[in-house]
Motif scaffolding. Sequence first.
Motif, PDB file in Angstrom:
ATOM      1  N   LYS A 182       2.309   5.124   3.451  1.00 22.85           N
ATOM      2  CA  LYS A 182       2.057   5.194   2.028  1.00 22.85           C
ATOM      3  C   LYS A 182       0.508   4.994   1.673  1.00 22.85           C
ATOM      4  O   LYS A 182       0.047   3.943   2.044  1.00 22.85           O
ATOM      5  CB  LYS A 182       3.234   4.365   1.442  1.00 22.85           C
ATOM      6  N   VAL A 183       0.314   5.717   0.812  1.00 21.17           N
ATOM      7  CA  VAL A 183      -1.244   5.468   0.434  1.00 21.17           C
ATOM      8  C   VAL A 183      -1.145   5.717  -1.141  1.00 21.17           C
ATOM      9  O   VAL A 183      -0.835   6.504  -1.691  1.00 21.17           O
ATOM     10  CB  VAL A 183      -2.267   6.696   0.824  1.00 21.17           C
ATOM     11  N   LYS A 184      -1.849   4.543  -1.750  1.00 18.97           N
ATOM     12  CA  LYS A 184      -1.924   4.249  -3.050  1.00 18.97           C
ATOM     13  C   LYS A 184      -3.499   4.766  -3.680  1.00 18.97           C
ATOM     14  O   LYS A 184      -4.408   4.337  -3.321  1.00 18.97           O
ATOM     15  CB  LYS A 184      -1.718   3.052  -3.578  1.00 18.97           C
ATOM     16  N   VAL A 185      -3.466   5.632  -4.577  1.00 22.49           N
ATOM     17  CA  VAL A 185      -4.622   6.211  -5.273  1.00 22.49           C
ATOM     18  C   VAL A 185      -4.614   5.860  -6.714  1.00 22.49           C
ATOM     19  O   VAL A 185      -4.004   6.547  -7.468  1.00 22.49           O
ATOM     20  CB  VAL A 185      -4.944   7.629  -5.034  1.00 22.49           C
ATOM     21  N   GLY A 186      -5.131   4.712  -7.083  1.00 27.37           N
ATOM     22  CA  GLY A 186      -5.049   4.165  -8.597  1.00 27.37           C
ATOM     23  C   GLY A 186      -3.727   4.064  -8.895  1.00 27.37           C
ATOM     24  O   GLY A 186      -2.840   3.335  -8.060  1.00 27.37           O
ATOM     25  N   PRO A 187      -2.953   4.805 -10.063  1.00 24.39           N
ATOM     26  CA  PRO A 187      -1.462   4.455 -10.399  1.00 24.39           C
ATOM     27  C   PRO A 187      -0.633   5.355  -9.386  1.00 24.39           C
ATOM     28  O   PRO A 187       0.436   5.193  -9.809  1.00 24.39           O
ATOM     29  CB  PRO A 187      -1.608   4.880 -11.654  1.00 24.39           C
ATOM     30  N   ILE A 188      -1.122   6.288  -8.550  1.00 25.62           N
ATOM     31  CA  ILE A 188      -0.142   7.266  -7.879  1.00 25.62           C
ATOM     32  C   ILE A 188      -0.026   6.733  -6.514  1.00 25.62           C
ATOM     33  O   ILE A 188      -1.066   6.359  -5.774  1.00 25.62           O
ATOM     34  CB  ILE A 188      -0.987   8.493  -8.020  1.00 25.62           C
ATOM     35  N   THR A 189       1.086   6.882  -6.086  1.00 22.27           N
ATOM     36  CA  THR A 189       1.432   6.450  -4.537  1.00 22.27           C
ATOM     37  C   THR A 189       1.655   7.768  -3.750  1.00 22.27           C
ATOM     38  O   THR A 189       2.810   8.497  -4.329  1.00 22.27           O
ATOM     39  CB  THR A 189       2.657   5.365  -4.449  1.00 22.27           C
TER      40      THR A 189
END
Length: 218
Positions: A48-55
């Motif tokens: 799992k990678v979180k980019v700002g508010p998006i996972t």
Amino acid sequence: MELHHEFTVPVAVDDAWRALLDVERIAPCMPGATVDDYDGKTVTGSVKVKVGPITVTYRGTAVFEEQDESAHRMVLIANGKETRGQGTARATVTGTLAERDGGTAVSVRTDLTVTGRPAQFGRGVMAEVGDKLVGQFAECLARRLNEPAERTEPAEPVEPVEPFQSAQPVQPVQPVQPVEPIDLLRTAGPPVAKRVAVAVATAVLALVFVRIRRHRHA
């Protein structure tokens, strides 16, 4: 993009080699990763990678293409795809181990290809994130290698239960804690997050400017 990292662990090279191949043992040290199955050669799981508010969740496999114990060299090829998107990730990871000052130096060279949302950060940010994640992994691995071996106590005899005997209420099984995703912005640190924020703001302003111009021409 090609990334290179190195870390040391305080055990002999043969012990470090066996530990790195014990995927189920070291899985908790892998940030954002969940191991579903491992047969000695192929690992199936997710990251799992979180980019700002998006996972973003990548599911896929990693296969040990090479395990040269005499040279202490391993090659791992990993492939993953977004569960809700078209993004992909592919990595060829080459690891070599060598004795150093009573411990083991681990050198990791990664040839990484990423498409989708995480790819927007480029090599610089990915390298900084990789440095910190490898550092976290090395610290966790060192702690686990220093843990004393678990003692196996002889099992105590279990008294038979009489038929139809009332039993204590069964306690509900505690749910497994979800794996925390790799937060790219937080892991990269404030300087990188600031650069990314400026880049995003610039892109938004440029998009707004283009739309205003189109509206005026219309």
